[in-house]
Design a protein around this motif. Structure first.
Motif, PDB file in Angstrom:
ATOM      1  N   ILE A  57      -8.027  -8.293 -13.425  1.00 29.03           N
ATOM      2  CA  ILE A  57      -7.070  -7.208 -13.694  1.00 29.03           C
ATOM      3  C   ILE A  57      -7.772  -6.026 -14.352  1.00 29.03           C
ATOM      4  N   GLU A  58      -8.664  -6.318 -15.271  1.00 24.83           N
ATOM      5  CA  GLU A  58      -9.406  -5.251 -15.954  1.00 24.83           C
ATOM      6  C   GLU A  58     -10.245  -4.444 -14.970  1.00 24.83           C
ATOM      7  N   ARG A  59     -10.854  -5.123 -13.997  1.00 25.90           N
ATOM      8  CA  ARG A  59     -11.678  -4.433 -12.993  1.00 25.90           C
ATOM      9  C   ARG A  59     -10.842  -3.780 -11.913  1.00 25.90           C
ATOM     10  N   GLY A  60      -9.609  -4.262 -11.741  1.00 24.87           N
ATOM     11  CA  GLY A  60      -8.740  -3.732 -10.693  1.00 24.87           C
ATOM     12  C   GLY A  60      -8.992  -4.337  -9.342  1.00 24.87           C
ATOM     13  N   MET A  66       2.697 -16.243 -11.678  1.00 22.63           N
ATOM     14  CA  MET A  66       1.607 -15.325 -12.019  1.00 22.63           C
ATOM     15  C   MET A  66       1.551 -14.163 -11.033  1.00 22.63           C
ATOM     16  N   ALA A  67       1.752 -14.462  -9.759  1.00 21.37           N
ATOM     17  CA  ALA A  67       1.692 -13.413  -8.738  1.00 21.37           C
ATOM     18  C   ALA A  67       2.739 -12.335  -8.983  1.00 21.37           C
ATOM     19  N   SER A  68       3.861 -12.711  -9.577  1.00 20.23           N
ATOM     20  CA  SER A  68       4.934 -11.730  -9.819  1.00 20.23           C
ATOM     21  C   SER A  68       4.523 -10.646 -10.795  1.00 20.23           C
ATOM     22  N   ARG A  69       3.462 -10.868 -11.549  1.00 19.31           N
ATOM     23  CA  ARG A  69       2.991  -9.887 -12.532  1.00 19.31           C
ATOM     24  C   ARG A  69       1.822  -9.045 -12.020  1.00 19.31           C
ATOM     25  N   LEU A  70       1.431  -9.230 -10.767  1.00 15.53           N
ATOM     26  CA  LEU A  70       0.189  -8.625 -10.293  1.00 15.53           C
ATOM     27  C   LEU A  70       0.363  -7.394  -9.421  1.00 15.53           C
ATOM     28  N   ASN A  71       1.584  -7.034  -9.077  1.00 16.58           N
ATOM     29  CA  ASN A  71       1.778  -5.856  -8.238  1.00 16.58           C
ATOM     30  C   ASN A  71       1.191  -4.619  -8.914  1.00 16.58           C
ATOM     31  N   GLY A  72       0.397  -3.891  -8.151  1.00 18.79           N
ATOM     32  CA  GLY A  72      -0.201  -2.670  -8.662  1.00 18.79           C
ATOM     33  C   GLY A  72      -1.493  -2.862  -9.431  1.00 18.79           C
ATOM     34  N   THR A  73      -1.963  -4.118  -9.557  1.00 15.44           N
ATOM     35  CA  THR A  73      -3.184  -4.378 -10.320  1.00 15.44           C
ATOM     36  C   THR A  73      -4.447  -4.401  -9.465  1.00 15.44           C
ATOM     37  N   GLY A  74      -4.277  -4.503  -8.144  1.00 18.61           N
ATOM     38  CA  GLY A  74      -5.430  -4.679  -7.271  1.00 18.61           C
ATOM     39  C   GLY A  74      -5.851  -6.131  -7.140  1.00 18.61           C
ATOM     40  N   VAL A  75      -5.081  -7.019  -7.757  1.00 17.13           N
ATOM     41  CA  VAL A  75      -5.368  -8.453  -7.713  1.00 17.13           C
ATOM     42  C   VAL A  75      -4.244  -9.145  -6.954  1.00 17.13           C
ATOM     43  N   THR A  76      -4.603 -10.096  -6.113  1.00 12.77           N
ATOM     44  CA  THR A  76      -3.585 -10.874  -5.398  1.00 12.77           C
ATOM     45  C   THR A  76      -3.777 -12.353  -5.675  1.00 12.77           C
ATOM     46  N   MET A  77      -2.659 -13.072  -5.689  1.00 11.39           N
ATOM     47  CA  MET A  77      -2.676 -14.520  -5.854  1.00 11.39           C
ATOM     48  C   MET A  77      -1.683 -15.113  -4.868  1.00 11.39           C
ATOM     49  N   ASN A  78      -2.183 -15.965  -3.994  1.00  8.94           N
ATOM     50  CA  ASN A  78      -1.353 -16.543  -2.951  1.00  8.94           C
ATOM     51  C   ASN A  78      -1.675 -18.024  -2.787  1.00  8.94           C
ATOM     52  N   LEU A  79      -0.897 -18.674  -1.936  1.00  6.86           N
ATOM     53  CA  LEU A  79      -1.052 -20.095  -1.654  1.00  6.86           C
ATOM     54  C   LEU A  79      -1.443 -20.306  -0.200  1.00  6.86           C
ATOM     55  N   THR A  80      -2.127 -21.403   0.063  1.00  3.85           N
ATOM     56  CA  THR A  80      -2.355 -21.804   1.445  1.00  3.85           C
ATOM     57  C   THR A  80      -2.042 -23.285   1.595  1.00  3.85           C
ATOM     58  N   ASP A 100      -1.067  -5.436  -1.733  1.00  5.31           N
ATOM     59  CA  ASP A 100       0.377  -5.630  -1.891  1.00  5.31           C
ATOM     60  C   ASP A 100       0.861  -6.980  -1.362  1.00  5.31           C
ATOM     61  N   VAL A 101      -0.050  -7.833  -0.933  1.00  7.18           N
ATOM     62  CA  VAL A 101       0.331  -9.161  -0.435  1.00  7.18           C
ATOM     63  C   VAL A 101       0.166 -10.150  -1.582  1.00  7.18           C
ATOM     64  N   ASN A 102       1.284 -10.566  -2.161  1.00  8.40           N
ATOM     65  CA  ASN A 102       1.232 -11.379  -3.366  1.00  8.40           C
ATOM     66  C   ASN A 102       2.324 -12.445  -3.343  1.00  8.40           C
ATOM     67  N   GLY A 103       1.997 -13.618  -3.851  1.00 11.23           N
ATOM     68  CA  GLY A 103       2.982 -14.678  -3.992  1.00 11.23           C
ATOM     69  C   GLY A 103       3.430 -15.305  -2.685  1.00 11.23           C
ATOM     70  N   GLN A 104       2.638 -15.152  -1.647  1.00 14.22           N
ATOM     71  CA  GLN A 104       3.001 -15.729  -0.349  1.00 14.22           C
ATOM     72  C   GLN A 104       2.321 -17.080  -0.141  1.00 14.22           C
ATOM     73  N   ILE A 105       2.843 -17.825   0.834  1.00  6.37           N
ATOM     74  CA  ILE A 105       2.187 -19.056   1.252  1.00  6.37           C
ATOM     75  C   ILE A 105       1.749 -18.896   2.698  1.00  6.37           C
ATOM     76  N   PHE A 106       0.478 -19.116   2.933  1.00  2.00           N
ATOM     77  CA  PHE A 106      -0.083 -19.002   4.272  1.00  2.00           C
ATOM     78  C   PHE A 106      -0.261 -20.410   4.840  1.00  2.00           C
ATOM     79  N   ARG A 107       0.527 -20.731   5.851  1.00  3.87           N
ATOM     80  CA  ARG A 107       0.448 -22.046   6.479  1.00  3.87           C
ATOM     81  C   ARG A 107      -0.641 -21.997   7.544  1.00  3.87           C
ATOM     82  N   ALA A 108      -1.727 -22.668   7.242  1.00  2.00           N
ATOM     83  CA  ALA A 108      -2.956 -22.501   8.025  1.00  2.00           C
ATOM     84  C   ALA A 108      -2.778 -22.800   9.499  1.00  2.00           C
ATOM     85  N   GLN A 109      -1.934 -23.767   9.846  1.00  2.00           N
ATOM     86  CA  GLN A 109      -1.783 -24.132  11.251  1.00  2.00           C
ATOM     87  C   GLN A 109      -1.144 -23.013  12.077  1.00  2.00           C
TER      88      GLN A 109
END
Length: 241
Positions: A132-135, A169-183, A217-226
């Motif tokens: 977050i500090e680095r963006g 955690m992902a809900s707090r990351l919009n606009g930070t340049g950081v994304t957190m998602n699930l697979t 802007d892609v945050n808090g999603q789940i990517f189903r690999a199949q």
């Protein structure tokens, strides 16, 4: 699609299975790698392979069931003096399949939560403030689609907890340049999935790494690999809304 050439990527469970495939995929994109396993000997050959490609690579070890061991690993990585830009929390453990599920021992939950929930959460907490500090930063936590199977209660509950932590955690990351998602890799023929799984491990690529290449802007999603099986990485990233 994000250009990650020269970025540092930490991959847990990199010695085999999906973690190893993910490591090879990230190396193919020109990333430098930190490879976690329970013993650095397990990733030695992979490390040498990546160095021969002109990449920087380090192996680290930790028992994810031993949280102090995880903390020691993080301190070891800090001492390398590198900037971790991407985290693929791939490592996981399906402790047992309990046909007599009402006899599930407490250890199924304590071990499962240590490895599948607490350890990846500690890794996220360690690196997230710096990102977050680095963006900039990308975190992908590996979950599971197992549902309504009390025979695997410890594992599925631990993964459900990881889902919740990740989305919170992902809900707090919009606009930070950081994304957190699930697979969710799907049921694959790995050591964890077993020989009867319907999907080859390779089918989870590029799905298990696609979250490392998404836009801010892609945050808090789940990517189903199949759902990405058979796509190129570029096609998979372009398909994400």
């Amino acid at each position: 699609m994000q250009d990650l050439k020269g970025k540092w990527v930490l991959i847990t469970g990199a010695a085999r299975g999906l973690g190893r495939l993910a490591a090879k995929t990230m190396a193919g994109q020109g990333c430098n790698l930190i490879l976690h396993s329970r013993d650095t000997e397990h990733t030695k050959a992979l490390e040498e392979e990546f160095k021969a490609m002109g990449l920087e690579c380090h192996s680290v070890a930790a028992d994810l069931n031993d949280i102090p061991s995880v903390q020691q690993m993080l301190e070891e990585i800090d001492a390398l003096g590198v900037q971790v830009d991407v985290i693929l929390n791939n490592a996981g453990l399906q402790i047992a399949y309990r046909t007599e599920y009402c006899n599930t021992p407490p250890e199924d939950f304590t071990v499962s939560f240590n490895i599948n929930t607490i350890a990846p959460a500690m890794i996220c907490y360690h690196y997230l403030p710096k990102m977050i500090e680095r963006g900039y930063g990308r975190i992908v936590n590996t979950t599971s689609g197992i549902d309504k199977e009390p025979e695997q209660a410890g594992y599925s509950a631990a993964k459900a907890a990881l889902d919740k932590i990740t989305r919170d955690m992902a809900s707090r990351l919009n606009g930070t340049g950081v994304t957190m998602n699930l697979t969710d890799p799907g049921w694959c023929r790995t050591d964890l999935g077993g020989p009867n799984a319907p999907n080859a491990p390779e089918s989870a690529i590029p799905g298990v790494v696609v979250g490392a290449f998404v836009d801010d802007d892609v945050n808090g999603q789940i990517f189903r690999a199949q759902e990405f099986a058979g796509m190129t990485l570029e096609e998979a990233v372009a398909s994400i809304k």
